[in-house]
Each structure stands twice: as structure tokens, then as C-alpha cells.
Motif scaffolding. Structure first.
Motif, PDB file in Angstrom:
ATOM      1  N   GLU A 154      37.675  34.913  36.054  1.00  0.00           N
ATOM      2  CA  GLU A 154      37.825  34.535  34.644  1.00  0.00           C
ATOM      3  C   GLU A 154      38.949  35.293  33.951  1.00  0.00           C
ATOM      4  OE1 GLU A 154      34.510  35.851  32.106  1.00  0.00           O
ATOM      5  OE2 GLU A 154      33.743  36.847  33.893  1.00  0.00           O
ATOM      6  N   GLU A 155      39.214  36.546  34.373  1.00  0.00           N
ATOM      7  CA  GLU A 155      40.236  37.319  33.661  1.00  0.00           C
ATOM      8  C   GLU A 155      41.641  37.061  34.181  1.00  0.00           C
ATOM      9  OE1 GLU A 155      40.099  41.629  34.237  1.00  0.00           O
ATOM     10  OE2 GLU A 155      38.856  41.295  36.014  1.00  0.00           O
ATOM     11  N   LEU A 156      41.778  36.200  35.166  1.00  0.00           N
ATOM     12  CA  LEU A 156      43.122  35.856  35.618  1.00  0.00           C
ATOM     13  C   LEU A 156      43.836  34.997  34.573  1.00  0.00           C
ATOM     14  CD1 LEU A 156      42.432  35.109  39.395  1.00  0.00           C
ATOM     15  CD2 LEU A 156      43.500  37.137  38.390  1.00  0.00           C
ATOM     16  N   GLY A 157      43.039  34.326  33.723  1.00  0.00           N
ATOM     17  CA  GLY A 157      43.636  33.555  32.638  1.00  0.00           C
ATOM     18  C   GLY A 157      43.723  34.353  31.358  1.00  0.00           C
ATOM     19  N   VAL A 158      42.652  35.079  31.047  1.00  0.00           N
ATOM     20  CA  VAL A 158      42.603  35.924  29.847  1.00  0.00           C
ATOM     21  C   VAL A 158      42.306  37.340  30.313  1.00  0.00           C
ATOM     22  CG1 VAL A 158      41.476  36.346  27.639  1.00  0.00           C
ATOM     23  CG2 VAL A 158      41.758  33.992  28.476  1.00  0.00           C
ATOM     24  N   ASP A 159      43.229  38.251  30.039  1.00  0.00           N
ATOM     25  CA  ASP A 159      43.125  39.616  30.568  1.00  0.00           C
ATOM     26  C   ASP A 159      42.107  40.421  29.769  1.00  0.00           C
ATOM     27  OD1 ASP A 159      43.477  41.914  31.973  1.00  0.00           O
ATOM     28  OD2 ASP A 159      45.650  42.006  31.729  1.00  0.00           O
ATOM     29  N   THR A 160      40.823  40.102  29.992  1.00  0.00           N
ATOM     30  CA  THR A 160      39.749  40.747  29.243  1.00  0.00           C
ATOM     31  C   THR A 160      39.694  42.240  29.499  1.00  0.00           C
ATOM     32  OG1 THR A 160      38.539  38.694  29.669  1.00  0.00           O
ATOM     33  CG2 THR A 160      37.324  40.471  28.609  1.00  0.00           C
ATOM     34  N   GLY A 161      40.033  42.653  30.703  1.00  0.00           N
ATOM     35  CA  GLY A 161      39.918  44.065  31.047  1.00  0.00           C
ATOM     36  C   GLY A 161      41.203  44.857  30.894  1.00  0.00           C
ATOM     37  N   ALA A 162      42.174  44.337  30.139  1.00  0.00           N
ATOM     38  CA  ALA A 162      43.486  44.982  30.045  1.00  0.00           C
ATOM     39  C   ALA A 162      43.389  46.413  29.535  1.00  0.00           C
ATOM     40  CB  ALA A 162      44.404  44.165  29.130  1.00  0.00           C
ATOM     41  N   SER A 163      42.566  46.650  28.521  1.00  0.00           N
ATOM     42  CA  SER A 163      42.478  48.005  27.951  1.00  0.00           C
ATOM     43  C   SER A 163      41.877  48.979  28.950  1.00  0.00           C
ATOM     44  CB  SER A 163      41.648  47.983  26.672  1.00  0.00           C
ATOM     45  OG  SER A 163      40.320  47.550  26.938  1.00  0.00           O
ATOM     46  N   TRP A 164      40.931  48.502  29.755  1.00  0.00           N
ATOM     47  CA  TRP A 164      40.315  49.394  30.742  1.00  0.00           C
ATOM     48  C   TRP A 164      41.244  49.639  31.921  1.00  0.00           C
ATOM     49  CZ3 TRP A 164      36.825  52.142  28.739  1.00  0.00           C
ATOM     50  CH2 TRP A 164      35.984  51.628  27.753  1.00  0.00           C
ATOM     51  N   ARG A 165      42.025  48.661  32.273  1.00  0.00           N
ATOM     52  CA  ARG A 165      43.024  48.872  33.326  1.00  0.00           C
ATOM     53  C   ARG A 165      44.033  49.927  32.876  1.00  0.00           C
ATOM     54  NH1 ARG A 165      45.823  43.702  33.690  1.00  0.00           N
ATOM     55  NH2 ARG A 165      47.019  44.699  35.350  1.00  0.00           N
TER      56      ARG A 165
ATOM     57  N   LEU B  21      44.687  45.517  41.529  1.00  0.00           N
ATOM     58  CA  LEU B  21      45.045  44.314  42.282  1.00  0.00           C
ATOM     59  C   LEU B  21      45.293  43.096  41.392  1.00  0.00           C
ATOM     60  CD1 LEU B  21      42.517  44.585  45.264  1.00  0.00           C
ATOM     61  CD2 LEU B  21      44.805  45.579  45.025  1.00  0.00           C
ATOM     62  N   MET B  22      45.323  43.299  40.085  1.00  0.00           N
ATOM     63  CA  MET B  22      45.444  42.163  39.178  1.00  0.00           C
ATOM     64  C   MET B  22      46.735  41.376  39.417  1.00  0.00           C
ATOM     65  SD  MET B  22      44.060  40.368  36.808  1.00  0.00           S
ATOM     66  CE  MET B  22      42.775  41.419  36.135  1.00  0.00           C
ATOM     67  N   ASP B  23      47.859  42.048  39.465  1.00  0.00           N
ATOM     68  CA  ASP B  23      49.129  41.336  39.635  1.00  0.00           C
ATOM     69  C   ASP B  23      49.191  40.610  40.977  1.00  0.00           C
ATOM     70  OD1 ASP B  23      50.025  42.085  37.154  1.00  0.00           O
ATOM     71  OD2 ASP B  23      51.175  43.807  37.872  1.00  0.00           O
ATOM     72  N   ASP B  24      48.593  41.186  42.009  1.00  0.00           N
ATOM     73  CA  ASP B  24      48.585  40.530  43.324  1.00  0.00           C
ATOM     74  C   ASP B  24      47.864  39.187  43.255  1.00  0.00           C
ATOM     75  OD1 ASP B  24      49.597  42.802  45.272  1.00  0.00           O
ATOM     76  OD2 ASP B  24      48.190  43.751  43.901  1.00  0.00           O
ATOM     77  N   PHE B  25      46.774  39.133  42.509  1.00  0.00           N
ATOM     78  CA  PHE B  25      46.034  37.877  42.369  1.00  0.00           C
ATOM     79  C   PHE B  25      46.780  36.897  41.472  1.00  0.00           C
ATOM     80  CE2 PHE B  25      42.683  40.106  44.401  1.00  0.00           C
ATOM     81  CZ  PHE B  25      41.704  39.199  44.755  1.00  0.00           C
ATOM     82  N   ARG B  26      47.384  37.401  40.423  1.00  0.00           N
ATOM     83  CA  ARG B  26      48.053  36.515  39.478  1.00  0.00           C
ATOM     84  C   ARG B  26      49.289  35.855  40.059  1.00  0.00           C
ATOM     85  NH1 ARG B  26      47.352  39.960  33.889  1.00  0.00           N
ATOM     86  NH2 ARG B  26      45.418  38.944  33.234  1.00  0.00           N
ATOM     87  N   HIS B  27      49.855  36.424  41.070  1.00  0.00           N
ATOM     88  CA  HIS B  27      51.037  35.837  41.689  1.00  0.00           C
ATOM     89  C   HIS B  27      50.696  34.693  42.643  1.00  0.00           C
ATOM     90  CE1 HIS B  27      53.414  39.796  40.890  1.00  0.00           C
ATOM     91  NE2 HIS B  27      53.467  38.960  39.869  1.00  0.00           N
ATOM     92  N   LEU B  28      49.412  34.476  42.876  1.00  0.00           N
ATOM     93  CA  LEU B  28      49.002  33.413  43.790  1.00  0.00           C
ATOM     94  C   LEU B  28      48.945  32.069  43.078  1.00  0.00           C
ATOM     95  CD1 LEU B  28      46.096  35.242  45.675  1.00  0.00           C
ATOM     96  CD2 LEU B  28      48.455  34.940  46.448  1.00  0.00           C
ATOM     97  N   ARG B  29      49.168  30.999  43.848  1.00  0.00           N
ATOM     98  CA  ARG B  29      49.050  29.653  43.302  1.00  0.00           C
ATOM     99  C   ARG B  29      47.574  29.295  43.116  1.00  0.00           C
ATOM    100  NH1 ARG B  29      52.942  29.066  47.322  1.00  0.00           N
ATOM    101  NH2 ARG B  29      51.369  28.198  48.731  1.00  0.00           N
ATOM    102  N   PRO B  30      47.256  28.352  42.230  1.00  0.00           N
ATOM    103  CA  PRO B  30      45.851  27.977  41.978  1.00  0.00           C
ATOM    104  C   PRO B  30      45.088  27.607  43.243  1.00  0.00           C
ATOM    105  CG  PRO B  30      47.256  27.030  40.297  1.00  0.00           C
ATOM    106  CD  PRO B  30      48.185  27.670  41.306  1.00  0.00           C
ATOM    107  N   ALA B  31      45.730  26.875  44.149  1.00  0.00           N
ATOM    108  CA  ALA B  31      45.047  26.487  45.385  1.00  0.00           C
ATOM    109  C   ALA B  31      44.701  27.706  46.242  1.00  0.00           C
ATOM    110  CB  ALA B  31      45.924  25.513  46.178  1.00  0.00           C
ATOM    111  N   GLU B  32      45.585  28.701  46.231  1.00  0.00           N
ATOM    112  CA  GLU B  32      45.307  29.922  46.979  1.00  0.00           C
ATOM    113  C   GLU B  32      44.158  30.701  46.335  1.00  0.00           C
ATOM    114  OE1 GLU B  32      49.551  31.289  48.836  1.00  0.00           O
ATOM    115  OE2 GLU B  32      49.393  31.351  46.641  1.00  0.00           O
ATOM    116  N   LEU B  33      44.128  30.729  45.014  1.00  0.00           N
ATOM    117  CA  LEU B  33      43.050  31.425  44.328  1.00  0.00           C
ATOM    118  C   LEU B  33      41.703  30.771  44.598  1.00  0.00           C
ATOM    119  CD1 LEU B  33      44.648  32.217  40.849  1.00  0.00           C
ATOM    120  CD2 LEU B  33      43.934  33.870  42.585  1.00  0.00           C
ATOM    121  N   ASP B  34      41.689  29.443  44.679  1.00  0.00           N
ATOM    122  CA  ASP B  34      40.433  28.734  44.939  1.00  0.00           C
ATOM    123  C   ASP B  34      39.805  29.177  46.253  1.00  0.00           C
ATOM    124  OD1 ASP B  34      40.632  27.338  42.584  1.00  0.00           O
ATOM    125  OD2 ASP B  34      41.546  25.563  43.488  1.00  0.00           O
ATOM    126  N   ARG B  35      40.626  29.544  47.209  1.00  0.00           N
ATOM    127  CA  ARG B  35      40.115  29.991  48.512  1.00  0.00           C
ATOM    128  C   ARG B  35      39.477  31.377  48.433  1.00  0.00           C
ATOM    129  NH1 ARG B  35      43.606  31.600  51.679  1.00  0.00           N
ATOM    130  NH2 ARG B  35      42.292  31.514  53.536  1.00  0.00           N
TER     131      ARG B  35
END
Length: 402
Positions: free
Chosen positions: A305-316, A333-347
Motif C-alpha cells: 500500500e505504501e508504494l503509492g502513498v509513502d505512509t512510512g516516510a517519516s519513520w524511514r 528497500l523502498m526504492d528497490d520496490f518502487r523501481h519495479l514495473r506493476p507486473a513485477e510487483l504483482d509477483r
């Protein structure tokens, strides 16, 4: 004698009235009648839709299989709940997706000696259900896959479903330090920090940590047993009510504070208190690891859920600053996940139709756990202090390999 009236009969009067009515008036009345009937139909449809929404929302909440942790945990007066020892559930999360605990209550297939075996490097992995490996078998949790990166590594899985960062810390302080180890990875997702602000989680009691005169103190212990018997059903009713469209609409209209965890959004004062408590927790973890000749590593695991809205930004940001000040490796690992395409994230994330247990959606799949393990391993190798503990040289040749 019949009296003659100069007024026409009623029927004739009505005919004259209708005949004399202007065409526009008749059209307006017809339009009002039509709109009234359309509105009535829409109202009935909305009423039926609302009733169906309430029915299916509450039916899903109460007919949904029970919380998975109930099958392999028991009450703990200090922690709230903890794994049962020597559990084997061959189809815990589906066919072949087994869960096994050892006699030390860790999610591992075998027990661990107090002393690290010769030629091995031992990593203790602390966290919540993302570390436990909710939805996958023992061999496909990220701690297990991390150990599989090299023959000399072994990992202790001290993840527990629903734990806050406070419970993960207390479990390590009580049981983890009994084992010699080379490294502790303290992994969190952003809800783990907010769980520190509450004395229960989905109806189950938990301890609370606070600071008094600069020292950590534990409250709400022994954890009340009664909370773990009836409250889960009440929690399900509360969650079902919160998920109704009308409830969400009212929240938006009146700007009620809300959070992704079913409770009111914490105030700035609460967060400041939590920062101070979390800082004290990390200080103690750092001291305990140094006393064990171990290295502390902080890890931040992304949720879907936070890949769209960075809810945990202050804690990071808080964790990154703490790590910088105390020269601790921080693996975000946030940036590593955000660089993935939607289909890759679904996996990488379990979907809503996968395992039949409450709360499975959003946890890592086997592919997700493998991705996390690989990322963490590479960060450990890139840091001279952690690479030395793994008995591998870093890329620039430093470290103590063999």
C-alpha cells in the motif's frame, strides 16, 4: 321542483379544467411524476445495495477463516503471544506450505546451539509477520533464503505475526540474546511502529513501553488473558463497520482522523513519544549486540500500500538518521520496490484471493521473499563491517574472508 344550477357538473368542470390547462402545466406535472418515480426506483436500488453491502461485509468478516497465528501461538504474559514449541503444520498456508517451529519457538526446522558452529555465521532476524513469512513455507521466508545465499550462513527466524517493534525487541532481549550470533537484522514495516502506541493488536493484549527518567519501562504486564478470548470477534465487527462505504464517506466528509491500522491517526505528541521510545529500544539493541560481539542492522521492508502513498516516510527518515548518527547499517528497500514495473510487483505480493487466512493479502510471495533476501544479502556484502561478520571480503577487498 328541481333547482337549476348555473355551475357545470363536476365531470364537465374537470374536462373544462383539463381542456383549459396550458400545455406547459401538463408537461410539468408529467415531468414531476416521472422524476418522482425515477427517484423512488433509485432510492429502492440504493437501499437494496446498502443492505447487500452491509450483509456481505459482515458475512465476509465473520465467515473468514480465523487468524492464522491462533494455530501456532499461545498466550505469553510478557509478550502477549508467542510461537508454540515443536509445531508442525504441513498445510498451514495451503497445500505443502508448511509451518514448523523448533523447541526454542523460532520458525526454523532445527534447533540452534548456544555457540555458533565453527565456520558458520549466524544472523538473528527479528520482525513481524513479514519476517515470520506469512503465506509461505519455512524454506521460502526471507530469513531462510538469506541463509541459503552462502553455505556458511545460518539464520534464526524471530519473526512473529502481529508484533510491534516493541514486542520484537522484548522477545530478542529475553530469548534471542541467549544465543551467540554475529549479526541481528531488526526488520520493520511501518505499522510495527504504530503498534507500539497500543495495548492490543486485533483484540490481543500486548505490552506497552514507555520512558521514565530516561529508562525504558514496561506497562500492561502481565498482559491480560481476557483480551485474547472475546475481543477478536469484536475487532472483526469493528473492522467490518470501518470498511462500509458509508463509514468511509463520513470519515472523508467530517475529516475524521484515520490510519491504515483501524485506529485514529496518532497525534504529533504520540509520534514524538514513540520516537523517543524507539530510539531507546535501538540504543539497547545496539548495546546488547556489541556485548555479544554482534553487529546490529536495521532494515525497512516495504508494504504494497505504501508504494503509492509513502505512509512510512517519516519513520524511514527517523531510522536513517538514527543509523547515520550511530554508524549502523540501514537497509531501506523502498526504492528497490518502487523501481519495479506493476507486473513485477504483482509477483512479489500475495493477492486477496490467495491463502485462506485473515491478513494474508499484502504479504510477500515466495518471489517477494527471495527478492528481499537477495537485496539484503547484497547490502550486507557491500558494507565492510557486516561483510566481515559474514566472513566475506567486500568489493574493495576489505573484510575477513576465508
Amino acid at each position: 321542483m328541481t333547482l337549476l344550477s348555473s355551475s357545470p357538473p363536476p365531470a364537465a368542470a374537470a374536462a373544462q379544467s383539463t381542456a383549459g390547462a396550458p400545455p406547459g402545466g401538463r408537461l410539468r406535472r408529467a415531468g414531476v411524476f416521472l422524476l418522482y418515480n425515477i427517484a423512488a426506483v433509485i432510492f429502492l436500488l440504493l437501499l437494496c445495495e446498502g443492505a447487500a453491502s452491509v450483509y456481505f461485509t459482515f458475512r465476509e468478516a465473520f465467515n473468514h477463516p480465523d487468524i492464522a497465528e491462533r494455530l501456532h501461538t499461545e498466550y505469553d504474559p510478557e509478550l502477549g503471544w508467542i510461537n508454540l514449541p515443536n509445531v508442525y503444520l504441513p498445510n498451514m498456508y495451503g497445500p505443502g506450505k508448511f509451518l514448523r517451529t523448533n523447541s526454542q519457538r523460532f520458525r526454523n526446522n532445527t534447533d540452534f546451539s548456544k555457540v555458533v558452529p565453527s565456520g558458520k555465521s549466524r544472523i538473528i532476524c527479528s520482525g513481524d509477520s513479514f519476517t515470520l513469512g506469512f503465506g509461505v513455507d519455512n524454506n521460502h521466508t526471507w530469513p531462510s533464503l538469506l541463509a541459503a545465499q552462502a553455505a556458511n550462513l545460518e539464520s534464526v527466524n524471530m519473526g512473529q505475526g502481529g508484533y510491534g517493534a516493541d514486542q520484537a525487541y522484548l522477545w530478542y532481549k529475553r530469548d534471542g540474546v541467549k544465543l551467540d550470533h554475529d549479526m541481528q537484522i531488526f526488520a520493520v514495516i511501518f505499522p510495527d511502529i504504530y503498534r507500539m502506541q497500543h495495548s492490543s493488536f486485533v483484540g490481543y493484549g500486548k505490552p506497552l513501553l514507555a520512558l521514565e527518567n530516561g529508562r525504558l519501562v514496561i506497562a500492561n504486564v502481565p498482559v491480560p488473558r481476557t483480551t485474547a478470548t472475546w475481543s477478536p470477534r469484536m475487532e472483526r465487527a469493528d473492522n467490518a463497520f470501518s470498511n462500509l462505504s458509508l463509514t468511509r464517506l463520513l470519515h472523508r466528509a467530517f475529516k475524521f482522523g484515520s490510519s491504515p491500522f483501524g485506529a485514529a491517526a496518532p497525534s504529533s505528541g504520540q509520534n514524538q513519544d514513540t520516537e523517543r521510545v524507539l530510539s531507546a529500544i535501538l540504543d539497547d539493541l545496539l548495546a546488547m549486540n556489541r556485548a555479544k560481539n554482534s553487529v546490529l542492522v536495521l532494515a525497512y521492508l516495504p508494504t504494497r500500500e505504501e508504494l503509492g502513498v509513502d505512509t512510512g516516510a517519516s519513520w524511514r527518515k527517523f531510522l536513517a538518521e538514527y543509523a547515520r548518527q550511530h554508524q549502523v547499517l540501514y537497509v531501506d528497500l523502498m526504492d528497490d520496490f518502487r523501481h519495479l514495473r506493476p507486473a513485477e510487483l504483482d509477483r512479489l505480493f500475495i493477492g486477496g484471493g490467495d491463502p485462506d487466512f485473515l491478513g494474508a493479502e499484502g504479504h510477500y510471495t515466495e518471489a517477494g521473499n527471495e527478492y528481499v533476501a537477495g537485496l539484503i544479502y547484497r547490502r550486507l556484502l557491500a558494507n565492510s563491517e557486516t561483510a566481515a561478520k559474514l566472513h566475506f571480503p567486500t568489493a574493495n577487498g576489505s573484510g575477513t574472508g576465508h
